[in-house]
Write an enzyme that holds these catalytic residues in place. Structure first.
Site, PDB file in Angstrom:
ATOM      1  N   GLU A   1       2.978  -7.962  13.831  1.00  0.00           N
ATOM      2  CA  GLU A   1       3.719  -6.800  14.321  1.00  0.00           C
ATOM      3  C   GLU A   1       2.876  -5.977  15.282  1.00  0.00           C
ATOM      4  O   GLU A   1       3.340  -5.532  16.333  1.00  0.00           O
ATOM      5  CB  GLU A   1       4.123  -5.901  13.141  1.00  0.00           C
ATOM      6  CG  GLU A   1       5.350  -6.338  12.395  1.00  0.00           C
ATOM      7  CD  GLU A   1       5.685  -5.370  11.271  1.00  0.00           C
ATOM      8  OE1 GLU A   1       6.572  -5.687  10.488  1.00  0.00           O
ATOM      9  OE2 GLU A   1       5.042  -4.296  11.184  1.00  0.00           O
TER      10      GLU A   1
ATOM     11  N   ASP B   1       0.815  -1.220   0.000  1.00  0.00           N
ATOM     12  CA  ASP B   1       0.000   0.000   0.000  1.00  0.00           C
ATOM     13  C   ASP B   1       0.846   1.266   0.000  1.00  0.00           C
ATOM     14  O   ASP B   1       0.551   2.224  -0.730  1.00  0.00           O
ATOM     15  CB  ASP B   1      -0.897   0.033   1.244  1.00  0.00           C
ATOM     16  CG  ASP B   1      -2.047  -0.973   1.159  1.00  0.00           C
ATOM     17  OD1 ASP B   1      -2.205  -1.599   0.103  1.00  0.00           O
ATOM     18  OD2 ASP B   1      -2.765  -1.122   2.167  1.00  0.00           O
TER      19      ASP B   1
ATOM     20  N   ARG C   1       4.691   1.447   0.769  1.00  0.00           N
ATOM     21  CA  ARG C   1       6.146   1.392   0.873  1.00  0.00           C
ATOM     22  C   ARG C   1       6.824   2.454   0.014  1.00  0.00           C
ATOM     23  O   ARG C   1       7.773   3.113   0.478  1.00  0.00           O
ATOM     24  CB  ARG C   1       6.658   0.004   0.490  1.00  0.00           C
ATOM     25  CG  ARG C   1       8.195  -0.098   0.517  1.00  0.00           C
ATOM     26  CD  ARG C   1       8.685  -1.482   0.135  1.00  0.00           C
ATOM     27  NE  ARG C   1       8.222  -2.474   1.087  1.00  0.00           N
ATOM     28  CZ  ARG C   1       8.790  -2.704   2.268  1.00  0.00           C
ATOM     29  NH1 ARG C   1       9.824  -1.967   2.643  1.00  0.00           N
ATOM     30  NH2 ARG C   1       8.310  -3.617   3.062  1.00  0.00           N
TER      31      ARG C   1
END
Length: 1059
Positions: free
Chosen positions: A90, A26, A28
């Protein structure tokens, strides 16, 4: 030079300032790239992962370390963020760091509505439909993802819409992050060695992040220089971001003594929390009201450092009800008393540093590296020993010795023996200076003469000096100037002892005879030789060895009229003993050379404690004289005494000790006249056969020790009238059975009746009346160790029996049924045992749920099913599971159970059970060998053991494999694992793994073998040996073969054999 320590210790120990979490597809190469570039340009150390870190099934250790090592985590929520299980993993790790470590988390909602993230609607709903349909994750894991999204979306952040200026938004975000990074951390220490473990301990008490509204107050208590302030600063650095406001009030004791000091502290507290508002209170009383009114609704972290008076805490309104829900208040002090008055929730006592920890801290200051240079190693250990684990002393002396040569070091060590370091003493004296006059006298008496003595003896001695010491000794305890250990001995840190002795030296450096106390051998010998003693001397100690006997004249004591404490070990005095002070309270004269004590010696009306161990006495005295205050008489190791002394003139004697009086064959009947006698210790008086009948009339006797009295056979029936008796020790005496009349002793602690429940070898069977009916129902411990009995009576009639011990009963064929309350069975080396106790079904289940056994490890019980609490069960020798995340709970242990049976077609090997615990997430393996199996006569048995998680360090989301290997002749049919969470840990029957890290290489062929392939006896360690196993862990069952071969390094294997 590099130094690494806790991330909580200082800003410099964080590897990154910012961790960026984002969906690569999306953002980077667009928004996240621009944000990263701007942050880096602003000097912010920013971690942005690469796709290489997201290969394989598990989160890499480097990625996890990057999250944990960042001050701020920025989450870029974009349209497809939730489609990535990596992003969700994460996120869970980030939110856990926020909860447990106070890490700052800032969300950015990039072209998505925050409510969609919070409620998992729109594209986030589609993502979860895919995860749930695909079966890639368990329900528990998906639930954690949802919870983490909800919590993160509720945090304050930025919502970037499609019609806004992206460049302007990035500039605002970076400015905000930079302001937050500039929020100053407190400097903890130049080298914060040992902070991490102590920080973890106290964090458990604080419970930050446990979603409770409770206000908690924790006191950090310890002696000066023990690291209280450093620990408080580390806590502040770790936790402050979890609170609406924070304040660290340093040096409260010192500030409070200044003009308007308390007002300044009140205003600092308010201004810290309400910043940028500056608050002025005018006077202390108004300040208390303002603090309560302004802070009662705020969740705050307040640290009040170095308090020495509870009024300081009152002035700062330090109460549970003064602050908002979830607040945490931490107080550091040398004095426990204010903490008790304030009723804090927990008092944490700072611990001395362990030897290796202390050596590392010292080395950083002396050598600026983790360990000393080789030629300085032994000298360094000498300095560390002198410092006694006190961080202040280690830092001061390490810095002082920096760049010195070995001769400088030796000279410094020699000087320290005579003159303590002033900088260290200045800190330690603060607590001493706060004492009143009587408390200082007590402290100096203890530091010069009484360290290591029983607290009761110390109290009695000081009371003999006309000092009512019980309360004041407690004051010294509260201020960490003395401690009382588990044996009730009064102890003192060596540096505090030296500080006290230096205080006495300062009375007159040049003339020892002008001091109040003398303990230095050189000084005492000079004073006694020159007969220069004065009336200023209140205490004198000369502690020689048997080989160093010296002689002096009694005239040397003529002028010492105020002498109250006297120790003359292995000293001969020649002359008239009437020259000795009549004010003696304590006389310790080991190796007393006279054959009897003369009358002139006995004019000691104040004497409380007479210690004449190792004397040459043939007879204590011809004609006793009244010693009205004498409470303690110790004649132990007086090998020529044949009879105890006449005690008729010692009306207040409480403790009478005659251990190892080898010739003692008679106790004087006057012992029955000593109405207050509470303890009689006759251990190893091998000639003694009995006690006079008068002894059994003593109503206050509590402790009777007859162990080692090998000719002592009978306790007469009158012992049943000694109603105060709590402890009776007759181990290794000739007493062979429990007299029935002892059943009347209601206060007797049966766990101390050693020997009465330990039969002699000559008894092949127990007498039928071994346990008389009278009140033996209260028996809790039965020790039959090393008995030659063949059969035991029924034990079910002892309903309170918890610990029967049959160890080394090599002739025992069968034992009676156990009471249902039994919790532990010891039966090591019962090689002839054919029939185990009959466990009831109720007891059998209680055993499986939590019963433990002593001995070589584990417990075997005829059964083939596990209790329901075993969440992970397989019909093989291995279990694979993922540790769940439970917020607010810590994994304390693994309970491993195995159903095993003999293979009657194989020879039974003496090999034991091996347990392999593999953490596939962290690439670590542990091997534990707790026991050796003997022949199993039942078709199926359950074997169970608890393994502590302290060294495993298993955490939420870790993928773990437990494999059990058993020697030839046995078969593992079923394996189960139950996770034991704090606070439900069963502390008994647990085995810890001591880390023994090493590196090893194996061939590709070796990597195919798991722990179950190891069966050769030659490969197994001997009992109590440490070994290295060369097996590669089996890959997780849901990992592909490609991933299994993708490990770039071998896992560490940590192994220990326990017997």
């Amino acid at each position: 030079m590099a130094f690494s320590s806790s991330s909580s210790s200082s800003k410099s120990t964080r590897k990154y300032d910012v961790f960026l979490s984002f969906r690569g597809d999306d953002t980077r190469n667009t928004f996240t790239d621009h944000l990263h570039t701007t942050l880096t340009g602003a000097g912010v150390r920013t971690f942005r992962d690469t796709e290489d870190l997201k290969k394989g099934l598990f989160m890499s250790a480097s990625l996890r370390a990057a999250i944990q090592g960042s001050r701020i985590c920025v989450i870029v929520f974009s349209e497809n963020y939730a489609h990535s299980i990596w992003c969700l993993a994460e996120l869970v790790e980030i939110m856990e760091c926020r909860d447990k470590k106070g890490q700052m988390v800032l969300p950015i909602f990039y072209h998505v509505d925050p409510s969609h993230v919070r409620r998992q609607t729109d594209t986030f709903a589609a993502a979860f439909q895919k995860h749930e349909a695909g079966g890639a994750a368990s329900r528990d894991r998906i639930s954690m993802w949802r919870s983490a999204l909800q919590k993160a979306a509720n945090l304050s952040g930025w919502h970037l819409k499609t019609d806004g200026s992206e460049a302007e938004s990035i500039r605002n975000i970076v400015d905000n992050i930079c302001r937050r990074l500039n929020d100053t951390y407190l400097h903890v220490a130049v080298y914060p060695v040992g902070i991490d473990s102590r920080l973890q301990d106290i964090s458990n008490y604080l419970g930050v992040g446990q979603d409770d509204d409770e206000v908690r107050m924790v006191g950090i208590w310890g002696m000066g220089g023990s690291g209280k302030t450093a620990l408080a600063k580390a806590i502040y650095n770790k936790l402050y971001q979890s609170f609406q406001g924070k304040s660290f009030l340093a040096n409260v004791r010192e500030t409070a003594n200044q003009s308007n000091g308390m007002i300044n502290l009140q205003e600092r507290l308010l201004s810290d929390i309400l910043k940028p508002t500056k608050v002025q209170v005018g006077d202390v009383d108004r300040g208390i009201v303002v603090i309560r009114e302004r802070l009662k609704s705020k969740k705050v972290l307040v640290i009040v450092d170095d308090v020495d008076d509870v009024d300081q805490l009152y002035a700062l309104a330090i109460r549970h009800n003064s602050f908002g829900p979830g607040s945490r208040i931490i107080i550091t002090t040398r004095d426990r008393h204010p903490l008790e008055i304030l009723k804090v929730d927990t008092i944490y006592l700072t611990q001395q540093m362990k030897e290796e920890e202390a050596l590392e801290l010292f080395s950083w200051h002396a050598f600026q590296k983790t360990s000393p240079d080789a030629e300085f190693l032994e000298l360094s250990r000498s300095v560390v020993a002198y410092c006694g684990g006190l961080p202040l002393a280690l830092e001061v002396l390490g810095s002082f010795l920096f760049k010195g040569n070995t001769e400088d070091w030796k000279s410094t060590l020699k000087k320290l023996e005579e003159c303590p370091n002033e900088k260290i003493q200045k800190i330690l004296r603060i607590s001493f200076d706060a004492l009143d006059r009587i408390q200082k006298v007590i402290f100096l008496h203890i530091s010069c003469f009484l360290v290591g003595m029983d607290k009761n003896y110390v109290t009695n001695i000081l009371e003999g000096c006309c000092i009512f010491a019980a309360k004041d000794i407690n004051v010294l305890l509260q201020r960490c100037l003395v401690i009382v250990n588990e044996k009730n001995k009064v102890m003192m840190h060596d540096l505090l002892r030296d500080m006290g002795r230096e205080e006495v030296r300062e009375e007159s450096y040049e003339n020892p005879e002008e001091r109040s106390r003398l303990w230095s051998q050189e000084d005492v010998i000079d004073v006694l030789t020159e007969e220069s003693g004065t009336k200023k001397i209140e205490g004198l100690a000369l502690n020689l060895q048997r080989s160093d006997i010296k002689s002096f004249t009694t005239k040397a004591f003529t002028k010492m009229k105020k002498l109250k404490l006297l120790q003359l070990n292995y000293v001969k005095l020649i002359g008239d003993y009437s020259h000795l002070s009549k004010k003696l309270s304590w006389l310790c004269w080991r190796g007393f050379s006279l054959k009897f004590i003369g009358n002139e010696f006995l004019h000691q009306g104040n004497l409380v404690y007479m210690d004449l161990r190792y004397s040459n006495l043939l007879q204590v005295w011809d004609h006793p004289r009244l010693l009205e205050k004498l409470k303690i008489l110790n004649l132990s190791h007086s090998h020529y005494l044949t009879q105890s002394p006449d005690l008729s003139k010692l009306p207040n004697l409480e403790y009478f000790i005659m251990k190892d009086c080898r010739s003692l064959s008679e106790i004087h009947p006057s012992i029955g006249d000593v109405k207050r006698l509470a303890l009689l210790n006759l251990k190893d008086c091998k000639m003694l056969k009995d006690l006079p009948r008068s002894f059994y009339k003593l109503k206050f006797m509590k402790i009777l020790v007859l162990s080692g009295c090998s000719r002592f056979e009978n306790l007469v029936e009158d012992i049943g009238d000694m109603t105060s008796l709590t402890t009776l020790v007759v181990r290794d005496s000739a007493v062979s059975q429990v007299p029935s009349y002892m059943g009347r002793l209601k206060n007797l602690n049966f766990s101390s009746v050693q020997g009465l429940v330990h039969l002699k070898q000559r008894f092949p069977e127990l007498p039928k009346n071994y346990f008389p009916a009278q009140d033996y129902t209260c028996l809790t411990y039965l020790n039959m160790e090393s008995s030659s009995v063949h059969n035991l009576p029924e034990l079910s009639g002892l309903p309170h029996l918890e610990r029967p011990c049959f160890n080394n009963c090599t002739n025992l064929l069968a034992s009676g049924d156990l009471p249902t309350r039994s919790k532990e069975l010891e039966s090591d080396q019962c090689t002839a045992l054919e029939i185990i106790p009959n466990f009831s079904e109720e007891l059998r289940q209680s055993i499986l749920q939590g019963w433990t056994a002593s001995g070589s490890g584990g417990i075997c019980l005829p059964a083939n099913e596990f209790p329901e609490r075993f969440a992970y069960v397989t019909d093989s020798n291995r279990v694979f599971f993922q540790v769940p995340k439970i917020i607010g709970c810590n994994l304390k242990a693994l309970t491993v159970s195995v159903v095993c049976s003999p293979c009657f077609d194989q020879d039974i090997s003496p090999s034991g059970i091996s347990i392999f615990v593999t953490n596939h997430t962290k690439d670590i393996r542990f091997t534990v060998q707790p026991t050796h199996l003997t022949e199993i006569t039942s078709h199926e048995v359950i074997w169970r053991v608890n393994l502590l998680n302290k060294e495993f360090n298993l955490e939420g989301d870790d993928f773990v494999e437990v494999a059990v290997v058993i020697g030839s002749g046995f078969r593992v049919k079923k394996t189960g694992v139950s996770l034991v969470w704090d606070p439900k840990l069963i502390n008994e029957n647990t085995f810890a793994c001591e880390p023994i890290p090493y590196e090893y290489l194996t061939s590709d062929a070796d990597k195919e073998a798991g722990p179950s392939h190891v069966s050769s006896d030659e490969d197994r360690p001997s009992k109590r040996s440490r070994t290295v196993k060369q097996e590669q862990p089996m890959c997780p069952q849901n990992a592909s073969s490609t991933e299994a071969q993708g490990h770039k390094q071998n896992p560490k294997v940590i192994s220990k054999t326990l017997s």
